[in-house]
Design an enzyme around this catalytic site. Structure first.
Site, mmCIF file in Angstrom:
data_model
loop_
_atom_site.group_PDB
_atom_site.id
_atom_site.type_symbol
_atom_site.label_atom_id
_atom_site.label_comp_id
_atom_site.label_asym_id
_atom_site.label_seq_id
_atom_site.Cartn_x
_atom_site.Cartn_y
_atom_site.Cartn_z
ATOM 1 N N CYS A 1 32.951 -7.963 4.036
ATOM 2 C CA CYS A 1 33.988 -7.045 4.537
ATOM 3 C C CYS A 1 34.511 -6.173 3.396
ATOM 4 O O CYS A 1 34.672 -4.955 3.547
ATOM 5 C CB CYS A 1 35.150 -7.832 5.138
ATOM 6 S SG CYS A 1 34.729 -8.821 6.583
ATOM 7 N N CYS B 1 35.492 -12.002 4.611
ATOM 8 C CA CYS B 1 34.464 -12.415 3.658
ATOM 9 C C CYS B 1 34.201 -11.286 2.670
ATOM 10 O O CYS B 1 34.726 -10.186 2.801
ATOM 11 C CB CYS B 1 33.163 -12.806 4.367
ATOM 12 S SG CYS B 1 32.340 -11.422 5.174
ATOM 13 N N ASP C 1 44.168 -8.099 -38.945
ATOM 14 C CA ASP C 1 45.083 -7.321 -39.769
ATOM 15 C C ASP C 1 46.030 -8.295 -40.479
ATOM 16 O O ASP C 1 46.306 -9.385 -39.983
ATOM 17 C CB ASP C 1 45.870 -6.358 -38.879
ATOM 18 C CG ASP C 1 46.963 -5.636 -39.639
ATOM 19 O OD1 ASP C 1 46.660 -5.011 -40.658
ATOM 20 O OD2 ASP C 1 48.130 -5.741 -39.214
#
Length: 737
Positions: free
Chosen positions: A23, A20, A433
């Site tokens: 952890c 999970c 650009d």
């Protein structure tokens, strides 16, 4: 003596045993306590990305993770899909489901309850709770030894309490009497000490294992794009050594070596075609659907497929320097990183489990104080433990990142890091650009105006022959259009004015009108007018004459990409304001802007002035995204709130950008922003449902309005919903197709 501080090293660890988000948070905290170490642990990818001082021993990191109760190992260069975890989850689920089905059925239907059904349920439940649910108990015990609580703690306690209470009821509460019956209810029922919850213990375990299996499958599918990207490269290559083809592993190929690509084969690495011509399919690498015609001098990328002719290619990049390897690194970095919203979820997960344990204890105590039976109090507490498991919370962000960035890689859109997703949401202005972004970046002939009585073919043949001896971009454009086979003699270059030479006995002059005038050639009024009109539209015009007579005009321009106008329209549709920013002159810039539908133009700026313009826009309240491809764009890309680099441009621009468009189609700029926004929206939607689910479910469970088995099913389905919602990003369709 000056000491140069070396940059930190980046280490990737594969983490095993996580169940999970809590952890992941625990491992992250342990690693970050080490001196000079910065770690980020991702539950969905099961990876730890660690920055350490140069020379820092990896074994220290591995030992730290091991001491926390998990497994760690350095990530291999070519990670394989982890099918083992999927197979283990599947096997445990199938065994649990097979044993649980009769327990649940006999517990729910009184007519099926034979005299000693409860003892049969005990035998089957014993295997489910101790064997099938073993990963939950093991992880809970490991974390308990380290004084931590995770999702597994909640599951283990919930399943264990339900099972042990049932055993107690069988042995000492009267539930073991032959012929005992009870009915199943969606709401907890009160049967006194004779109430047993074997169906809850096995049902919760089965539903959670189903969620684990579906989650593992979905996570593997979510990361499939990266695995597919890593698998694109060729495994071996036919290298030309001393004129002989030798097939070697692609890792033995060196820069500068020649290699052969036959029809149907993948290009082994980035290079330049030395011999042969063919159509190369780059769709797997760039998402570009139309094969690209290549010949001597053409650049090719590793992973592209040769569709027809035999090619001889000189390797220009190998190994980790290739475009494919860089793409894989960018995608993996994005998938293993954490967005700000994920860090918020991590902080919540760190305190969520202890809070839930406290709520469960208060629920148990509250029911007992209120005079409820012990079994009702236990039922409510178990339901709280089960419904509150934060699986969905831990999966909400990383699964969406996995799918979104993976889908982007398939389309030729590379996200440098998850924090980029939040930047796209705020962008209001897109600075584009001109050269290489809106235009092709290559000069080409757009018009030929012969003088009265002069054939256009003769004009191009003579002008192209003289210009073929020059390396100027305008000269090369004219020579390429003319494809003249005539030889030029006595070639002369008049700096800044043009060129002269003798072709087929005629003295030819190509350049500015002033150069022609020096050679006694006057332009007729019709050509003067045509030149003025062409220059007013932003084109560069050169005049040509031979033997004292004007031949005509050739107009050259950096042509607009055919998709630029559509790209600008799509940016506007996203609510963004496009601005054209270029070092070219005002007249050319205005002409290009008008052609693609841009009204805001800033022209004639140097690289430093591009940065200043970006800062000016930001100071005015705009959140700026900058799109560019050249070295001169790199400072502005870095200065903008969001930098988008065209992957066909310079490496400096790509490194400075936050998003990279692998192919030069400007429509992908809008697609990149749209995909990033949708990924972020998916993350937020996932987090909302994960939070809403817990906020709504915990009070219901605490009030005794939720059967623990139903809570287990709902918790498992919430994780599946979050992952399934993330997988919807795989269906993102770009307008560039």
């Amino acid at each position: 003596m000056t000491t140069v501080e070396r940059p930190p090293q980046r280490v990737e660890l594969a983490i095993g045993g996580m169940t999970c988000a809590a952890c992941a948070g625990r491992i992250e905290r342990k690693l970050n306590k080490l001196d000079g170490v910065r770690a980020s642990v991702n539950y969905a990818t099961e990876r730890a990305t660690v920055e350490v001082p140069p020379g820092y021993p990896t074994t220290t990191l591995v030992d730290t993770v091991s001491n926390a109760g998990y497994q760690a190992s350095p990530v291999p260069d070519e990670p394989a899909e982890d099918g083992a975890s999927v197979d283990d989850a599947k096997l445990r689920f199938l065994l649990s489901a097979g044993l649980s089905a009769p327990v649940i059925a006999v517990s729910m239907v009184p007519a099926w309850q034979f005299p000693t059904w409860q003892w049969a349920a005990l035998a089957l439940s014993y295997v489910v709770v101790l064997v099938c649910a073993w990963p939950f108990h093991r992880a809970a015990a490991v974390n308990l030894r380290h004084g931590a609580a995770t999702m597994d703690t909640l599951v283990s306690m919930g399943v264990g309490v339900a099972f042990l209470w049932s055993v107690y009821a069988l042995l000492w509460g009267g539930a073991g009497v032959p012929g005992m019956t009870h009915e199943f209810s969606l709401l907890p029922a009160d049967h006194g000490r004779a109430d047993i919850y074997f169906e809850v213990a096995v049902g919760v375990t089965t539903f959670l294992l189903l969620g684990r299996w579906l989650e593992a499958r979905s996570k593997r599918r979510a990361g499939a794009a990266l695995h597919a990207l890593l698998a694109l490269g060729a495994k071996d290559v036919a290298v030309l050594r001393d004129g002989v083809e030798v097939r070697v592993p692609v890792g033995d190929l060196r820069v500068g070596e020649l290699f052969v690509v036959r029809p149907g084969e993948k290009v082994a690495t980035d290079g330049v075609v030395e011999d042969g011509s063919s159509a190369v399919d780059r769709s797997l690498v760039t998402g570009e659907s139309v094969p690209d015609e290549v010949g001597p001098g053409s650049a090719v990328v590793g992973g592209a497929v040769n569709t027809s002719g035999r090619l001889v290619v000189r390797a220009s990049r190998v190994g980790g320097d290739t475009q494919l390897a860089r793409m894989a690194r960018l995608v993996e970095r994005a998938q293993t990183g954490k967005a700000q919203v994920q860090r918020l979820a991590d902080r919540i997960s760190a305190v969520f489990v202890p809070v839930v344990l406290g709520i469960a204890v208060l629920t148990l105590a509250g029911w007992l104080v209120a005079g409820a039976s012990a079994d009702n109090a236990v039922t409510a507490a178990v339901a709280v433990l089960v419904i509150a498991c934060p699986c969905a919370l831990g999966l909400a962000t990383p699964t969406a990142l996995l799918v979104g960035t993976g889908r982007g890689a398939q389309l030729g859109i590379l996200v440098k890091g998850p924090e980029v997703l939040e930047s796209t949401r705020r962008v209001t202005t897109v600075v584009l650009d001109k050269t290489g972004t809106i235009t092709t970046g290559r000069m080409s002939v757009v018009d030929v105006v012969p003088a009265p009585g002069v054939d256009a073919e003769r004009l191009l043949r003579l002008a192209g022959a003289v210009e073929s001896a020059s390396e100027h971009p305008i000269a090369q454009a004219i020579a390429a259009r003319a494809v003249s086979t005539a030889r030029v003699e006595e070639f002369r270059n008049a700096e800044g004015l043009g060129v002269t030479g003798v072709v087929d006995g005629s003295r030819v002059v190509v350049g500015r009108p002033g150069l022609l005038a020096r050679h006694g050639i006057e332009l007729p009024e019709v050509l003067v007018s045509a030149m003025a009109e062409a220059e007013a539209s932003g084109r560069t015009v050169v005049a040509a004459g031979a033997d004292g007579v004007a031949l005509g005009l050739v107009a050259v321009a950096d042509t607009v990409k055919p998709t630029s106008a559509e790209a600008v329209a799509r940016l506007r549709a996203l609510g963004l304001r496009p601005v054209l920013l270029t070092g070219d002159n005002e007249r050319v810039a205005r002409a290009i802007a008008a052609e693609v539908g841009i009204t805001d133009v800033v022209a004639g700026v140097l690289p430093a002035q591009k940065v200043a313009e970006v800062e000016r826009l930001r100071a005015g309240g705009a959140v700026v995204a900058m799109v560019g491809d050249g070295v001169n764009d790199a400072p502005a890309l870095a200065a903008a709130d969001l930098g988008l680099a065209m992957g066909t441009g310079a490496d400096a621009a790509i490194e400075a950008g936050d998003l990279t468009i692998v192919r030069g189609d400007p429509r992908l700029v809008a697609d990149a922003i749209a995909l990033s926004r949708r990924t972020l929206a998916t993350i937020k939607g996932n987090l909302f449902w994960a939070f809403a689910y817990n906020v709504a479910g915990i009070p219901l469970a605490a009030l005794g309005l939720l059967n623990p088995m139903i809570a287990g099913a709902a918790m498992a389905l919430s994780s599946v919903f979050v992952v399934a919602n993330s997988l919807r990003l795989r269906g993102f369709r770009p307008a560039a197709d």
